[in-house]
Scaffold this motif. Structure first.
Motif: not given
Length: 167
Positions: A34-54
Motif C-alpha cells: 500500500x505504501x509503494x502504491x501511494x508513492x507511485x501515485x504521488x510521483x504520477x500526480x507530481x508528473x501530471x502537475x509538472x506536465x512530465x511524461x510518467x
C-alpha cells in the motif's frame, strides 16, 4: 489560482500521511504494498502537475534505487516492521511503532526530490539517481523529525473534474 509549488506540497503532504496510515495495516506485506502504491501515485500526480511524461516502471526503478541506496537500515527496519506484524499482539504493536513513521518520512522525501527535479525542468528520463541520493537522504532525515509535529493533511484539490458515471 494556487501556484504549482503549493499544489505539489499539498500532494506530498497528503500522500505522506496516507503512507503513514498504510503503515498501520496489520497484515504483513500488505502495508508495504500500500505504501509503494501511494508513492507511485504521488510521483504520477507530481508528473501530471509538472506536465512530465510518467512511466511506471522507470519510476519504480528510481524509487527503489533511492530508497535502497540511501536508507538500507530503514528499509530493513520497515520490512522487519512489516514481517514482525505476523507475531500476535506484540508483533503488531512493534510493527505499528515502526512502519507509519518510516513510511511517512520516505514518501515525503521522495515527493520533495521529485518535485524539485520536475520544478527545474527534469523528467523521469534524465533523473540522476546518484546526484539525488544525498538530497533524498537529507529530506528523509528532516521528514523523520517533522513527522511527529505535523497535522494530518486534507486531500489536495486538483483542477480536474470527477469522472461522471453513465446512467
Amino acid at each position: 489560482m494556487v501556484d504549482r509549488k503549493k499544489r505539489a506540497q499539498d500532494l506530498i503532504k497528503y500522500h505522506s500521511y496516507a503512507s503513514g496510515a498504510f503503515g498501520l495495516i496489520p497484515v504483513p506485506g500488505a502495508d508495504v504494498a500500500a505504501v509503494s502504491a501511494a508513492q507511485l501515485n504521488l510521483v504520477h500526480k507530481l508528473a501530471k502537475l509538472y506536465e512530465v511524461e510518467f512511466a511506471q516502471e522507470r519510476t519504480r526503478a528510481i524509487v527503489g534505487a533511492l530508497l535502497g541506496g540511501v536508507m538500507p537500515g530503514a528499509l530493513s527496519s520497515s520490512v522487519l516492521g512489516s514481517a514482525v506484524k505476523a507475531v500476535p499482539f506484540i508483533g503488531t504493536a512493534l510493527g505499528v511503532a515502526v512502519m507509519p513513521a518510516l513510511s511517512l518520512a520516505a514518501t515525503r522525501a521522495l515527493g520533495q526530490v521529485f518535485a524539485q527535479h520536475f520544478e527545474t525542468g527534469g523528467t523521469l528520463l534524465d533523473f540522476d539517481i546518484d546526484a539525488m541520493r544525498e538530497y533524498f537522504r537529507k529530506e528523509f532525515e528532516a521528514a523523520k523529525g517533522e513527522a511527529a509535529t505535523d497535522a494530518p493533511a486534507a486531500a489536495p484539490q486538483m483542477d480536474e473534474q470527477p469522472v461522471q458515471k453513465a446512467g
